[in-house]
Design an enzyme around this catalytic site. Structure first.
Site, PDB file in Angstrom:
ATOM      1  N   ASP A 215       0.680  -1.072  -0.166  1.00  0.00           N
ATOM      2  CA  ASP A 215       0.024   0.113  -0.121  1.00  0.00           C
ATOM      3  C   ASP A 215       0.564   1.798  -0.214  1.00  0.00           C
ATOM      4  O   ASP A 215       1.596   1.166   0.983  1.00  0.00           O
ATOM      5  CB  ASP A 215      -0.443  -0.005   0.937  1.00  0.00           C
ATOM      6  CG  ASP A 215      -1.950   1.227   0.850  1.00  0.00           C
ATOM      7  OD1 ASP A 215      -2.650   1.334   0.271  1.00  0.00           O
ATOM      8  OD2 ASP A 215      -1.871   2.464   1.608  1.00  0.00           O
ATOM      9  N   GLU A 308      -2.242  -1.525  -5.980  1.00  0.00           N
ATOM     10  CA  GLU A 308      -3.386  -0.933  -6.169  1.00  0.00           C
ATOM     11  C   GLU A 308      -2.930  -0.104  -7.791  1.00  0.00           C
ATOM     12  O   GLU A 308      -1.546   0.991  -8.042  1.00  0.00           O
ATOM     13  CB  GLU A 308      -3.550  -0.021  -4.681  1.00  0.00           C
ATOM     14  CG  GLU A 308      -4.525  -1.017  -4.537  1.00  0.00           C
ATOM     15  CD  GLU A 308      -5.362   0.151  -2.900  1.00  0.00           C
ATOM     16  OE1 GLU A 308      -6.242   0.399  -2.875  1.00  0.00           O
ATOM     17  OE2 GLU A 308      -3.926   1.084  -2.833  1.00  0.00           O
ATOM     18  N   ASP A 390      -3.348   1.633   6.587  1.00  0.00           N
ATOM     19  CA  ASP A 390      -2.121   1.229   4.831  1.00  0.00           C
ATOM     20  C   ASP A 390      -2.556   0.091   5.361  1.00  0.00           C
ATOM     21  O   ASP A 390      -2.189  -1.016   4.311  1.00  0.00           O
ATOM     22  CB  ASP A 390      -1.318   1.980   5.163  1.00  0.00           C
ATOM     23  CG  ASP A 390      -1.105   4.019   5.033  1.00  0.00           C
ATOM     24  OD1 ASP A 390      -2.770   4.183   4.234  1.00  0.00           O
ATOM     25  OD2 ASP A 390      -0.567   4.579   5.584  1.00  0.00           O
TER      26      ASP A 390
END
Length: 461
Positions: A215, A308, A390
């Site tokens: 992340d 992501e 996170d």
């Protein structure tokens, strides 16, 4: 495995060699502008004739936009257009025409819908002030001379600022060959980049079965799902902001160039501007080095890495976050992970842009409706989980990967357990007043969804 790699080295050319390199870059710009003027004149002539009612079959013949067509025309008129053309390598003019052909092809494909992404505008003339100085050599004498010299066409033997022994050993062993060389003025000095076709041994990560969710963020650059210590954001630009402000003020007090009055910059302004540029180049070098160390470490260790699909272009439109996002380099991290995981035998999975990794509980799978950025601790009302926001997102990314039994290979499934999207009629209810029957032959039954499974699939890069 075969790979196309680039090896870049800083150069230490003499004053004469620097002038020759600058002349080659100018030749690239001249050839580009000449070709663009020919194309525009041909288009304007045909448009004018068409406005007079002349049939299309009687119009002035269209000019070829291909690199070979433009180069053939250039060879016919180069003695008149550029009588000094023999002072530079023929590759300089071919480079400018090739770039023009690519620009025109991109514009044509963008208008016709063949090219994805934002619309590409028509080619524009290159100016000496704003155009990046670079030239590409594909033929001629392109080789390494020892461990501290390179040889380029017309320019000759140039001393390098750093040793080229690694590439020299690779070439001597027969495991690579040089396809082209590009010389560019970058970061206040000349650099040469060799495009090399190399044979790389297929690597293997240290933990081939390990899955890591990554992340990315601003406060902390990278948080991992396996308890690995997070990587703090070094914020190189903020660290150098005070020095950059001081150097910018010093340059603003000197007599700089003025395009309106054609005022030439003073020697003091040139020195002050060079000092400011060196400080900016140092920030870019530190950022690039830190990202390389991070991505190399991850690619060498883990067999599967999940990140992501961040909309960086849209995120930097926020004026409050644009500077911090640009300094972090999210796009560069993903770009490097894409090819480094391939080199080391791993794989990179990119989660959907709309996957709610931060809003989903990594324990029970509950999804929050809203989660503002100011809330840094995720608290689940269902199961009572409380952890860093996170870290929770990184665990959700890692849990999206679902491994099958040994020997059948890895695969990804959606939250229902199927490996394809559910047909409209099989979503559990009727979406319209007309009843629908779900064709059972097309549905692949799977296990019941478990808590924490994602409703989004993964895009393999």
């Amino acid at each position: 495995m075969r790979a196309v790699q680039a090896y870049r080295f800083a150069l230490d050319p003499t004053a004469r060699q620097s002038a020759v390199l600058a002349s080659h870059c100018g030749a690239v710009r001249v050839a580009f502008n000449w070709g663009l003027a020919q194309v525009k004149a041909n288009l304007a002539q045909r448009e004018a004739e068409r406005s007079y009612g002349i049939p299309d079959d009687q119009l002035t013949p269209a000019l070829s936009w291909s690199m070979y067509g433009l180069r053939k025309r250039w060879n016919q008129v180069k003695d008149e257009v550029a009588p000094w053309w023999a002072g530079n390598s023929k590759e300089a003019y071919a480079c400018g025409l090739a770039r023009l052909a690519d620009a025109l092809a991109n514009w044509r494909d963008s208008n016709s819908g063949k090219r994805k992404g934002p619309k590409v505008g028509f080619a524009r003339f290159k100016t000496k002030r704003r155009t990046a100085r670079s030239v590409r050599f594909t033929t001629g004498t392109i080789r390494l001379d020892g461990h501290t010299h390179v040889v380029l066409p017309v320019v000759g033997r140039i001393t390098t600022h750093e040793p080229v022994g690694k590439l020299a050993r690779l070439l001597a062993g027969g495991g690579a060959r040089i396809a082209s060389a590009t010389v560019r003025w970058r970061e206040g000095r000349w650099h040469v980049s060799f495009t090399v076709h190399a044979e790389r041994a297929q690597g293997s990560p240290a933990r081939p079965d390990a899955v890591l969710g990554v992340d990315l963020g601003i406060k902390t650059l990278a948080v991992f799902s396996d308890g690995r210590p997070p990587v703090p954001n070094p914020r190189h630009l903020n660290a150098a902001a005070r020095r950059l402000r001081r150097l910018s003020r010093a340059a603003s007090r000197k007599h700089g160039p003025d395009r309106r009055t054609r005022q030439q910059p003073s020697k003091r302004w040139l020195r002050a501007n060079a000092a400011r540029n060196r400080a900016e180049h140092r920030v870019a070098a530190l950022r690039r080095d830190g990202i390389h160390q991070l991505t190399t470490s991850l690619a060498r260790t883990y067999g599967t890495i999940v990140v992501e699909d961040l909309n960086v272009a849209g995120m930097i439109r926020n004026r409050r976050l644009a500077r911090a996002l640009s300094d972090a380099g999210f796009g560069e991290i993903r770009r490097q992970l894409t090819y480094k995981t391939t080199w080391h035998g791993g794989r990179l999975l990119v989660a959907s842009r709309w996957f709610p990794s931060s809003k989903t509980c990594s324990s029970c799978g509950a999804v929050k409706t809203k989660l503002p950025l100011r809330i840094r601790t995720y608290v689940c009302e269902g199961c009572g989980l409380a952890m860093d926001r996170d870290e929770n997102a990184a665990r959700n990314l890692a849990s999206m990967v679902e491994r099958t039994v040994a020997g059948s290979g890895p695969e990804t499934r959606n939250g229902r357990g199927a490996d394809r999207k559910t047909p409209p009629g099989g979503a559990g209810g009727r979406e319209t007043s007309t009843p629908h029957r779900t064709p059972t032959a097309r549905i692949r039954r799977g296990p019941s969804p478990t808590p924490g499974e994602s409703l989004r699939t993964l895009e393999t890069q």
